[in-house]
Structures are given as structure tokens and as C-alpha cells.
Design a protein around this motif. Structure first.
Motif, PDB file in Angstrom:
ATOM      1  N   ALA A 113      -4.985  -2.378   5.828  1.00 50.53           N
ATOM      2  CA  ALA A 113      -3.613  -2.792   5.481  1.00 50.53           C
ATOM      3  C   ALA A 113      -2.594  -1.972   6.280  1.00 50.53           C
ATOM      4  CB  ALA A 113      -3.378  -2.625   3.980  1.00 50.53           C
ATOM      5  N   LEU A 114      -2.841  -0.669   6.372  1.00 49.56           N
ATOM      6  CA  LEU A 114      -1.918   0.206   7.101  1.00 49.56           C
ATOM      7  C   LEU A 114      -2.040   0.009   8.608  1.00 49.56           C
ATOM      8  CD1 LEU A 114       0.101   2.538   7.161  1.00 49.56           C
ATOM      9  CD2 LEU A 114      -1.807   4.132   7.010  1.00 49.56           C
ATOM     10  N   VAL A 115      -3.273  -0.132   9.096  1.00 52.63           N
ATOM     11  CA  VAL A 115      -3.495  -0.316  10.535  1.00 52.63           C
ATOM     12  C   VAL A 115      -2.781  -1.578  11.023  1.00 52.63           C
ATOM     13  CG1 VAL A 115      -5.282  -0.915  12.236  1.00 52.63           C
ATOM     14  CG2 VAL A 115      -5.654   0.980  10.643  1.00 52.63           C
ATOM     15  N   VAL A 116      -2.879  -2.646  10.227  1.00 51.87           N
ATOM     16  CA  VAL A 116      -2.297  -3.935  10.636  1.00 51.87           C
ATOM     17  C   VAL A 116      -0.767  -3.878  10.615  1.00 51.87           C
ATOM     18  CG1 VAL A 116      -2.040  -6.349   9.929  1.00 51.87           C
ATOM     19  CG2 VAL A 116      -4.295  -5.300   9.938  1.00 51.87           C
ATOM     20  N   SER A 117      -0.199  -3.298   9.571  1.00 49.04           N
ATOM     21  CA  SER A 117       1.260  -3.399   9.407  1.00 49.04           C
ATOM     22  C   SER A 117       2.007  -2.168   9.920  1.00 49.04           C
ATOM     23  CB  SER A 117       1.608  -3.653   7.940  1.00 49.04           C
ATOM     24  OG  SER A 117       1.170  -2.584   7.140  1.00 49.04           O
ATOM     25  N   GLY A 118       1.312  -1.059  10.115  1.00 49.36           N
ATOM     26  CA  GLY A 118       1.866   0.135  10.753  1.00 49.36           C
ATOM     27  C   GLY A 118       3.245   0.545  10.282  1.00 49.36           C
ATOM     28  N   PRO A 119       4.237   0.496  11.232  1.00 49.34           N
ATOM     29  CA  PRO A 119       5.581   0.975  10.903  1.00 49.34           C
ATOM     30  C   PRO A 119       6.233   0.206   9.760  1.00 49.34           C
ATOM     31  CG  PRO A 119       5.515  -0.072  13.092  1.00 49.34           C
ATOM     32  CD  PRO A 119       4.105   0.067  12.630  1.00 49.34           C
ATOM     33  N   ILE A 120       5.868  -1.066   9.583  1.00 44.71           N
ATOM     34  CA  ILE A 120       6.466  -1.856   8.495  1.00 44.71           C
ATOM     35  C   ILE A 120       6.095  -1.227   7.153  1.00 44.71           C
ATOM     36  CG2 ILE A 120       6.409  -4.113   7.335  1.00 44.71           C
ATOM     37  CD1 ILE A 120       5.856  -5.352  10.103  1.00 44.71           C
ATOM     38  N   PHE A 121       4.826  -0.855   7.044  1.00 41.20           N
ATOM     39  CA  PHE A 121       4.343  -0.252   5.802  1.00 41.20           C
ATOM     40  C   PHE A 121       4.989   1.121   5.578  1.00 41.20           C
ATOM     41  CE2 PHE A 121       1.460   1.964   3.002  1.00 41.20           C
ATOM     42  CZ  PHE A 121       1.113   0.985   2.095  1.00 41.20           C
ATOM     43  N   MET A 122       5.010   1.942   6.623  1.00 36.58           N
ATOM     44  CA  MET A 122       5.558   3.293   6.468  1.00 36.58           C
ATOM     45  C   MET A 122       7.059   3.239   6.150  1.00 36.58           C
ATOM     46  SD  MET A 122       2.885   5.109   6.600  1.00 36.58           S
ATOM     47  CE  MET A 122       3.584   6.751   6.455  1.00 36.58           C
ATOM     48  N   ASP A 123       7.775   2.279   6.749  1.00 33.05           N
ATOM     49  CA  ASP A 123       9.201   2.122   6.436  1.00 33.05           C
ATOM     50  C   ASP A 123       9.387   1.719   4.972  1.00 33.05           C
ATOM     51  OD1 ASP A 123       9.884   2.755   8.978  1.00 33.05           O
ATOM     52  OD2 ASP A 123      10.354   0.716   9.632  1.00 33.05           O
ATOM     53  N   ALA A 124       8.508   0.821   4.494  1.00 33.54           N
ATOM     54  CA  ALA A 124       8.610   0.370   3.097  1.00 33.54           C
ATOM     55  C   ALA A 124       8.425   1.554   2.147  1.00 33.54           C
ATOM     56  CB  ALA A 124       7.573  -0.713   2.816  1.00 33.54           C
ATOM     57  N   VAL A 125       7.479   2.424   2.471  1.00 37.17           N
ATOM     58  CA  VAL A 125       7.224   3.603   1.636  1.00 37.17           C
ATOM     59  C   VAL A 125       8.459   4.511   1.621  1.00 37.17           C
ATOM     60  CG1 VAL A 125       5.876   5.761   1.519  1.00 37.17           C
ATOM     61  CG2 VAL A 125       4.719   3.570   1.920  1.00 37.17           C
TER      62      VAL A 125
END
Ligand code: NAD
Ligand code: MG
Length: 400
Positions: A134-146
Motif C-alpha cells: 500500500a505504501l510502496v504504490v502510493s508513496g508520497p500520497i500516503f505520507m502526505d495523508a499521514v
């Protein structure tokens, strides 16, 4: 006020019927006063999910197929439970964002876990992240959401959990770890570490999933045999700890006792050690910043006796090279890599391609699709779909 401080934390386990899901229930059930099971989800193993519901009495259960949902609902009803059974991918995101859910264990395998995990991140939950894809695929999108929601992100992958534990006190995932020279990511090397290279094409799914140290789901076991698992973990570490791939070093450590290390500027190297049992990082994620007993046997160093370290053999493990290249390229490259890998691993498990075909399919897929920058979630999902399409065609066109 006092009551609020001691209220049991509501737990949603995405992928409760899998290896990580079962270990999570094992740890959480030791502390019924601290953790309340709100939602459990399973894909195909509905019989396992039924038994988990009887034992843990969640408010919600989610399954993939409507027929399975009807059946599960009737059986739970006749057992006297008022568990609500929901169905489909949207229901996963729904239970992961319920107000009574405080902690979400993301333990679905593959990119299928992306949307509910991202929804939990956007809702500001504590996320126990096992689902590295999930993190590998979405990368910065996921980290920004967090970052934007203030969610707590606790890595459950044993290496990343070890690194997190070795970071300075108060460290939060996603921040720049001060004074860290590099991360040393340990890898067992999997079942084919010493197999003669010419024998690799004949390796069967049974041999590939027989991991020498860790008992895991099939997909991650094959990823460990190709070392794509370590490759995905390099990308995962780079995102979680805000470090470029060149500051992440893979070290083969066959005993799997050191779960990973952090190398500081002053020359100190901090390591976390323990038996290879995922209940250690799971207990850490559940109780953080405290610690609880996990049920794992104490480490017996006399029994371990020695710790070995080797450099990875890049010819033996082309998937590791492909993952480093994708990490360096950034943009949609990790999503393309991951999607091609998921398709190739499934084909290998179904005996449609040989073991060495996995890396070949991924490499050809990556050669075919140009990498673009990550703009938004739709772009990432389109890259994922395109890589699946190309990899599937390659497998069909050229039986290896
Ligand atoms: P598993 O195959 O044992 O379990 C996967 C779970 O996901 C099951 O509950 C299954 O029902 C569910 N699932 C699968 N496909 C789904 C779909 N399309 N929609 C909804 N649910 C679906 O896998 P695992 O070994 O528990 O691994 C889970 C995740 O944790 C993976 O991302 C893996 O890389 C990561 N992880 C696992 C371990 C380990 O020791 N098992 C260690 C580190 C990281
Ligand atoms: Mg790992």
C-alpha cells in the motif's frame, strides 16, 4: 476524564484471516481491557472469519463476495451474535474509518489494501502498517495523508519496526531522522540463498514458500525467495524514514535475529534483536509508546551462538536490483514494479511461469511502460492497472 484515559482502544484488523491478522488477534486478545475488536475482514477464508467472529465478537465483519456475506450473517445470527456483515472493497474503507475505531492493523496483502489503508490515514487513525505494498504504490500520497491528518504511523514490517525502535526518542515516521548516516536493512536471504544458480529455474512454489525463518503468507514468502520483499522494503524504508535509497544498505543475515539497524553519524550502530516472530512488532505497535508482553519466547543468545552477515548477490536476486532502480526513479516506478510483481508471483504460484520468470516479467514490464511523476491517486491507480495489463499479456504471449 479518568474513564477516557483508560477506555479500551477500538481495533479494526484489515486482513484478519491472514498470517499477520491471526498474530494480531493473538496479541490483542491477551489484553481485553486495552483492546476491543471492532472490525475483522477476510477475503476468501470465510470459515476462518466465522470462527474469529465467534471468539472475538466484533461489531462488524467484512467479506469480498455477497453470497459469502449472506451465509456468514445467517450463521452468526443463529449463534446469537449481532455482528453486522458488510461486503466489498468500499466496506473495508468504511470499517477502517469508523469513529469507534482507534487503531487499524493494515494486514491485507498487496495493492488491494491501498484504499482502506489510505482512508484510515486520512481519518487520522493509528495505523499499524504491515501492508507494505500500500505504501510502496502510493508513496508520497500516503505520507502526505499521514502528515495532514496527524495519523500515527507505526511500521509493523519487522525491519522497519526495528529501525523505528532504534530512532531517537519521540521520533515519528516521515520525519528526517537527524544524525542518521544510514539504515542497515537485514535480510534472511530466503530459501534459495545457497541454491546453485542453474537450479533456480526449476524451483517449485512449495520450495519457494518454505521460508527458513519466518512463517508468512504465500505472496510475501515468494517475495522473500526472490528478495523482491527486501526491494519493496527498501522503498518502504525510504518513505517511512525520509532517506534516499543510497542511504539504505541491505545486509544478508541468515539467522534473522537482528531485525535491522541504524548507523549514526558518531559511529554508533543501534540494533533491535529478537526471535523471528511478528508478535514482537505487533505488540510494539499496539502498545507504543509503552511495551506489553507479546507471547514471544525470550531470545536465547547461547542457542543463537553466532550472527553472520553477507553482501547480497545481485546476479542471484535481480528483483533486488529492479527495486533499487525503481526506488531511485521514483514517480510511478514503485507502483509499476509492485503491480508487475503481484501478477508474476500469482502466475508462478499457479505454475504458469518458472521461478526465474518472475524477475523477467517485471523487467520487461518496466521496460515497456514509461515512468511518470505522481500527481494524484488516480495516476497511481492507472499505473498499477497498466502494469498489470502488460505483465499479464507478457505471461500469456511468452510462456517461459
Ligand atoms: P496472508 O496472505 O497470510 O493474509 C492476507 C490477508 O489479506 C488475508 O486476511 C486475506 O483474506 C486478505 N486479502 C487478500 N486479498 C484481499 C483482497 N483482494 N481484498 C481484501 N482482503 C484481501 O498475508 P500476510 O503474510 O499476513 O501478509 C499481509 C501483509 O503484511 C503483506 O503486505 C505482507 O507483505 C506484510 N507482512 C507480512 C509479514 C508476515 O510475517 N506474514 C511480515 C511483514 C510484512
Ligand atoms: Mg520484513
Amino acid at each position: 476524564m479518568r474513564q477516557e484515559a483508560t477506555r479500551a482502544k477500538g481495533l479494526c484488523i484489515l486482513g484478519s484471516t491472514g498470517s499477520i491478522g491471526v498474530s494480531t488477534l493473538d496479541v490483542a486478545a491477551r489484553y481485553p481491557d486495552r483492546y476491543r475488536i471492532i472490525a475483522l475482514t477476510g477475503n476468501r477464508r470465510t470459515e476462518d472469519l466465522y470462527r474469529q467472529c465467534l471468539r472475538h465478537r466484533p461489531r462488524y465483519a467484512v467479506v469480498a463476495a455477497p453470497e459469502a456475506a449472506g451465509d456468514l450473517s445467517r450463521r452468526l445470527d443463529s449463534a446469537g451474535l449481532d455482528t453486522r456483515v458488510l461486503v466489498g472493497a468500499e466496506a473495508l474503507a468504511e470499517v477502517a474509518t469508523l469513529p469507534e475505531v482507534d487503531y487499524v492493523m493494515a494486514a491485507i496483502v498487496g495493492a488491494a489494501g491501498l484504499l482502506p489503508t489510505l482512508a484510515a490515514a486520512r481519518a487520522g487513525k493509528r495505523i499499524l502498517l504491515a501492508n507494505k505494498e500500500a505504501l510502496v504504490v502510493s508513496g508520497p500520497i500516503f505520507m502526505d495523508a499521514v502528515r495532514e491528518s496527524g495519523a500515527e504511523l507505526l511500521p509493523i514490517d519487522s525491519e522497519h519496526n526495528a529501525i523505528f525502535q532504534c530512532m531517537p526518542a519521540g521520533y515519528r515516521a516521515g520525519a528526517d531522522p537527524l544524525a542518521v548516516r544510514k539504515i542497515l536493512l537485514t535480510a534472511s536471504g530466503g530459501p534459495f540463498l545457497d541454491t546453485p544458480l542453474e537450479a533456480l529455474p526449476q524451483m517449485t512454489p512449495e520450495q519457494a514458500v518454505a521460508h527458513p525463518k519466518w512463517d508468512m503468507g504465500k505472496k510475501i514468502s515468494v517475495d522473500s525467495a526472490t528478495m523482491m520483499n527486501k526491494g519493496l522494503e527498501v522503498i518502504e524504508a525510504s518513505l517511512l524514514f525520509a532517506l534516499p535509497p543510497k542511504r539504505i544498505q541491505v545486509v544478508i543475515h541468515p539467522q534473522s535475529v537482528i531485525h535491522s539497524m541504524v548507523d549514526y553519524a558518531d559511529g554508533s550502530v543501534l540494533a533491535e534483536l529478537g526471535n523471528p516472530d511478528m508478535r514482537i512488532p505487533i505488540a510494539y505497535g499496539l502498545a507504543w509508546p509503552q511495551r506489553i508482553e507479546s507471547g514471544v519466547e525470550p531470545l536465547d543468545l547461547y542457542e543463537v551462538a553466532r550472527l553472520d552477515f553477507r553482501t547480497p548477490d545481485w546476479d542471484r536476486f535481480p528483483c533486488l536490483r529492479l527495486a533499487f532502480e525503481a526506488a531511485r526513479s521514483g514517480g510511478t516506478a514503485p507502483a509499476l514494479l509492485n503491480a508487475a510483481n503481484e501478477v508474476a508471483v500469482a502466475a508462478f504460484l499457479e505454475r504458469r511461469i518458472p521461478f526465474t520468470g518472475i524477475a523477467a516479467i517485471i523487467e520487461r514490464t518496466l521496460e515497456t511502460i514509461p515512468v511518470s511523476t505522481v500527481q494524484d491517486l488516480d495516476g497511481v491507480l492507472a499505473a498499477d492497472a497498466e502494469a498489470r495489463r502488460i505483465a499479464t499479456t507478457l505471461i500469456g504471449d511468452h510462456p517461459l
